[in-house]
Design an enzyme around this catalytic site. Sequence first.
Site: not given
Length: 357
Positions: A249, A192, A253, A225
């Site tokens: 992390d 980012k 998921d 993003d």
Amino acid sequence: MTTAHRIALIPGDGIGTEVIPPATAVLDAVGRRHGVSFGYDEFDWSCQRYAAEGAMMPDDGLDRIRDHDAILLGAVGWAGVPDHVSLWGLLIPIRRAFRQYVNLRPITVFDGVRSPLSGARPGDTDGGVDLVVVRENTEGEYSEVGGRFGRGTDGELAVQEAVFTRTGVARIADYAFDLATRRRNHVTSATKSNGIVHTMPFWDSIVDERASAFPGVTWRSEHIDALAAKVVLDPSSFDVIVASNLFGDILSDLAAAVAGSIGIAPSGNLNPEREFPSMFEPVHGSAPDIAGRGVANPLGAIWSASLMLDHLGHPEAGAEVLTAIRETLRTGETLTRDLGGTATTDDLTRAVLDRLA
């Protein structure tokens, strides 16, 4: 000749205590076929212990498990104990003291498991979803540097510092690129750097440096993003994703949900140099809503046991466990409720054991 391993078991909380026995049953079964035996030492480190004694584990806890060959953990977290207390009282001390700087999260769509994405194909077919998230596991955004100031006043503020080191970024990048050479030779780096002005350009520059040592691996950098959107829109285009602690992390998921159920998802907290034991755990959490009902999906723990076999030097045994999982799911006959079925934890465990036999 039999190879013996000593495993530290930390069942933890909730369904963690229900999925560890299936994992050890599978380890024992496949071990008999491959001349590998396992001895288990169980530790009651959990939120229940915290409520009774004021600590997730004893002061000498790390010393008690330091000499084990590996750690198998169920789940941590329960009502009444804040998540940051349970995490920083057990998992993070183990990860950091034992230099488990790689968090390995394989993601695949299994035939027989319905992905929420209509076009997601099984990972063992051409164009299927089969990727690995390599998450930096000991520094980055999850640092201890910072604090809260002016508590209770109108000017109260909280400061959380992200800490990235050259050593930390270089070694996780090297691991990801090396892993890609044994897969499909492609790495995607999560960043980012257009918004985080110091740490992410630093990350980008070191990943770029390390890439030069792996000329056979193509790679690209993606802003987190846009990358999250692409993991949903086109998950089959990814091979190895390397990411910082926080980004990895979240992505892992998300990718597990794309695969159909977080109940299947495994993880390995690895010390690649094997100076300390590595820790393996499903990532579904303690699931208080179904704890004690015998309906938890044991496959995340069983697949984590497969990763443990790989790490301990028994890849054939690890592959056999993964094949048993794949074949069990392919029939669609024994699925727990998170997979759209009605099978119990014991039912699904027996189905996997039958295929190993």
